[in-house]
Design a protein around this motif. Structure first.
Motif, PDB file in Angstrom:
ATOM      1  N   PRO A 124      36.747  44.249  49.140  1.00  0.00           N
ATOM      2  CA  PRO A 124      37.660  45.330  48.735  1.00  0.00           C
ATOM      3  C   PRO A 124      36.963  46.291  47.785  1.00  0.00           C
ATOM      4  CG  PRO A 124      38.194  43.288  47.586  1.00  0.00           C
ATOM      5  CD  PRO A 124      37.156  42.940  48.602  1.00  0.00           C
ATOM      6  N   THR A 125      37.227  47.568  47.962  1.00  0.00           N
ATOM      7  CA  THR A 125      36.625  48.579  47.102  1.00  0.00           C
ATOM      8  C   THR A 125      37.568  49.033  45.994  1.00  0.00           C
ATOM      9  OG1 THR A 125      37.381  50.381  48.549  1.00  0.00           O
ATOM     10  CG2 THR A 125      35.226  49.409  49.022  1.00  0.00           C
ATOM     11  N   ASP A 126      38.853  48.732  46.118  1.00  0.00           N
ATOM     12  CA  ASP A 126      39.822  49.174  45.121  1.00  0.00           C
ATOM     13  C   ASP A 126      39.701  48.348  43.843  1.00  0.00           C
ATOM     14  OD1 ASP A 126      42.416  50.812  44.602  1.00  0.00           O
ATOM     15  OD2 ASP A 126      42.927  48.745  44.054  1.00  0.00           O
ATOM     16  N   VAL A 127      39.498  49.025  42.722  1.00  0.00           N
ATOM     17  CA  VAL A 127      39.286  48.341  41.445  1.00  0.00           C
ATOM     18  C   VAL A 127      40.544  47.594  41.010  1.00  0.00           C
ATOM     19  CG1 VAL A 127      38.745  48.676  39.000  1.00  0.00           C
ATOM     20  CG2 VAL A 127      37.532  50.002  40.741  1.00  0.00           C
ATOM     21  N   GLY A 128      41.705  48.196  41.221  1.00  0.00           N
ATOM     22  CA  GLY A 128      42.943  47.544  40.823  1.00  0.00           C
ATOM     23  C   GLY A 128      43.156  46.221  41.534  1.00  0.00           C
ATOM     24  N   PHE A 129      42.870  46.186  42.848  1.00  0.00           N
ATOM     25  CA  PHE A 129      43.013  44.927  43.576  1.00  0.00           C
ATOM     26  C   PHE A 129      41.976  43.918  43.125  1.00  0.00           C
ATOM     27  CE2 PHE A 129      42.019  42.042  47.056  1.00  0.00           C
ATOM     28  CZ  PHE A 129      43.280  41.518  47.326  1.00  0.00           C
ATOM     29  N   GLN A 130      40.763  44.359  42.868  1.00  0.00           N
ATOM     30  CA  GLN A 130      39.721  43.454  42.390  1.00  0.00           C
ATOM     31  C   GLN A 130      40.150  42.773  41.082  1.00  0.00           C
ATOM     32  OE1 GLN A 130      36.280  45.967  42.059  1.00  0.00           O
ATOM     33  NE2 GLN A 130      35.823  45.928  44.243  1.00  0.00           N
ATOM     34  N   GLN A 131      40.764  43.533  40.184  1.00  0.00           N
ATOM     35  CA  GLN A 131      41.221  42.961  38.923  1.00  0.00           C
ATOM     36  C   GLN A 131      42.372  41.978  39.133  1.00  0.00           C
ATOM     37  OE1 GLN A 131      42.091  46.597  36.816  1.00  0.00           O
ATOM     38  NE2 GLN A 131      40.071  46.628  35.833  1.00  0.00           N
ATOM     39  N   ALA A 132      43.279  42.316  40.063  1.00  0.00           N
ATOM     40  CA  ALA A 132      44.384  41.410  40.362  1.00  0.00           C
ATOM     41  C   ALA A 132      43.874  40.110  40.963  1.00  0.00           C
ATOM     42  CB  ALA A 132      45.369  42.087  41.310  1.00  0.00           C
ATOM     43  N   LEU A 133      42.927  40.218  41.870  1.00  0.00           N
ATOM     44  CA  LEU A 133      42.344  39.031  42.493  1.00  0.00           C
ATOM     45  C   LEU A 133      41.667  38.155  41.453  1.00  0.00           C
ATOM     46  CD1 LEU A 133      41.590  37.429  45.046  1.00  0.00           C
ATOM     47  CD2 LEU A 133      39.590  38.918  45.285  1.00  0.00           C
ATOM     48  N   ARG A 134      40.944  38.779  40.543  1.00  0.00           N
ATOM     49  CA  ARG A 134      40.273  38.027  39.488  1.00  0.00           C
ATOM     50  C   ARG A 134      41.285  37.318  38.593  1.00  0.00           C
ATOM     51  NH1 ARG A 134      36.009  35.063  38.427  1.00  0.00           N
ATOM     52  NH2 ARG A 134      35.241  35.240  36.285  1.00  0.00           N
ATOM     53  N   SER A 135      42.387  37.957  38.292  1.00  0.00           N
ATOM     54  CA  SER A 135      43.422  37.339  37.444  1.00  0.00           C
ATOM     55  C   SER A 135      44.013  36.102  38.107  1.00  0.00           C
ATOM     56  CB  SER A 135      44.526  38.352  37.149  1.00  0.00           C
ATOM     57  OG  SER A 135      44.029  39.447  36.416  1.00  0.00           O
ATOM     58  N   ILE A 136      44.241  36.172  39.410  1.00  0.00           N
ATOM     59  CA  ILE A 136      44.787  35.023  40.132  1.00  0.00           C
ATOM     60  C   ILE A 136      43.767  33.895  40.191  1.00  0.00           C
ATOM     61  CG2 ILE A 136      45.684  34.245  42.358  1.00  0.00           C
ATOM     62  CD1 ILE A 136      46.794  37.040  42.788  1.00  0.00           C
ATOM     63  N   GLN A 137      42.498  34.252  40.387  1.00  0.00           N
ATOM     64  CA  GLN A 137      41.436  33.240  40.423  1.00  0.00           C
ATOM     65  C   GLN A 137      41.341  32.480  39.111  1.00  0.00           C
ATOM     66  OE1 GLN A 137      38.177  35.833  41.453  1.00  0.00           O
ATOM     67  NE2 GLN A 137      38.237  35.280  43.628  1.00  0.00           N
ATOM     68  N   LEU A 138      41.576  33.149  37.995  1.00  0.00           N
ATOM     69  CA  LEU A 138      41.442  32.529  36.676  1.00  0.00           C
ATOM     70  C   LEU A 138      42.702  31.782  36.247  1.00  0.00           C
ATOM     71  CD1 LEU A 138      39.585  35.393  34.751  1.00  0.00           C
ATOM     72  CD2 LEU A 138      38.608  33.280  35.678  1.00  0.00           C
TER      73      LEU A 138
END
Length: 291
Positions: free
Chosen positions: A102-116
């Motif tokens: 994914p190139t969208d920064v907002g989704f990348q941050q959301a994905l990272r939050s769920i991973q953590l």
């Protein structure tokens, strides 16, 4: 049945409140070239789902199936290797339904939050680009994730993006719990009642020529005493079947008490846009047969 959805949704929303969300127009300009979108999603299980005494429909009462025309995402391209042996990013062409980062920064941050987070277990995440398609042309994307049980996956189903006046995301997913069933196969000499049964019922001892030759009998193909067959049976299947009107550039959350889906759709401008109605535009999307 106790409703646990508000509690779970509130937990995830609290996790994502600090993430920036951009907003763009959701209505495609029908007077211009067919627009493209980048779809990014993550599907996860709730680790601490307070299901309590909730009752779920038995699998045999559910009408679940893959939709007609479902496609499996093309695998992501491997990083390109340069002459000095180093790897670099792959040139991304306007190929629809190919899995990519994914190139969208907002989704990348959301994905990272769920991973953590310790509250969620990610089952799968994917991102792909596709042209805007109306309801008649929309292409369902195959979802299969989790453990595999005899050809079936823990998580299965499809997601479909349609575009008319607004964006719509349809999720038709089911999460199943399987148990192993082991069955013993009776040896062939125990499953026949007579010698005639063993030779197809036409054997007559008074006519030796009618009996099959010994070497024509494939004893090696018969099961042994210890041969077993392993099958898997679904004992619980939880369905997430929901259609959501969306705005591009916004995070959207669909869920039930057992698992959920976070999705974001953003406009995408391919460097070379093939005609959306040309067969070549879909040549890299692999169809799968219906189960």
């Amino acid at each position: 049945m106790k409703n646990t959805r508000p509690h779970i949704a509130l937990s995830l929303c609290s996790l994502l409140l600090m993430l920036p969300v951009s907003a763009t127009s959701a209505t495609p300009d029908e007077a211009t070239i067919t627009p493209w979108y980048e779809v990014s999603l993550v599907i996860f299980k709730h680790r601490n789902s307070p299901t309590g005494n909730e009752r779920w429909p038995t699998p045999d009462t559910l009408n679940i199936s893959f939709p007609h025309g479902i496609l499996e995402l093309e695998p992501a391209l491997e990083p390109a290797t340069t002459g000095d042996g180093k790897t670099g990013p792959v040139e991304q062409a306007a190929i629809p339904f190919r899995n990519s980062k994914p190139t969208d920064v907002g989704f990348q941050q959301a994905l990272r939050s769920i991973q953590l987070s310790s509250n969620y277990e990610i089952m799968t995440s994917a991102s792909w680009k596709q042209p805007a398609l109306d309801k008649e042309q929309a292409i369902p994307v195959l979802i299969q994730a989790g453990d595999e049980f005899g050809g079936y996956f823990e998580l299965e189903g499809s997601v479909t993006l349609t575009v008319s006046r607004y964006l719509h995301m349809k999720a038709d997913l089911w999460l199943s719990e399987y148990i192993q069933q082991v069955e013993m196969i009776a040896p062939w000499w125990e499953s026949t009642n007579t010698v005639a049964d063993s030779f197809g019922g036409d054997f007559d001892p008074s006519e030796p020529s009618a009996a099959p030759a010994y070497q024509d009998i494939d004893f090696g193909s018969q099961p042994s005493y210890s041969e077993t067959v392993t099958r898997y049976e679904s004992v619980r299947t939880v369905v997430l079947n929901e259609s959501r009107r969306m705005r591009s550039g916004e995070l959207h959350y669909l869920d039930n008490p057992m698992f959920g889906l976070l999705v974001k759709v953003v406009p995408y401008e391919p460097s070379t846009t093939p005609a959306s109605d040309a067969p070549e535009s879909m040549m890299d999307a692999t169809p799968i047969s219906l189960r």
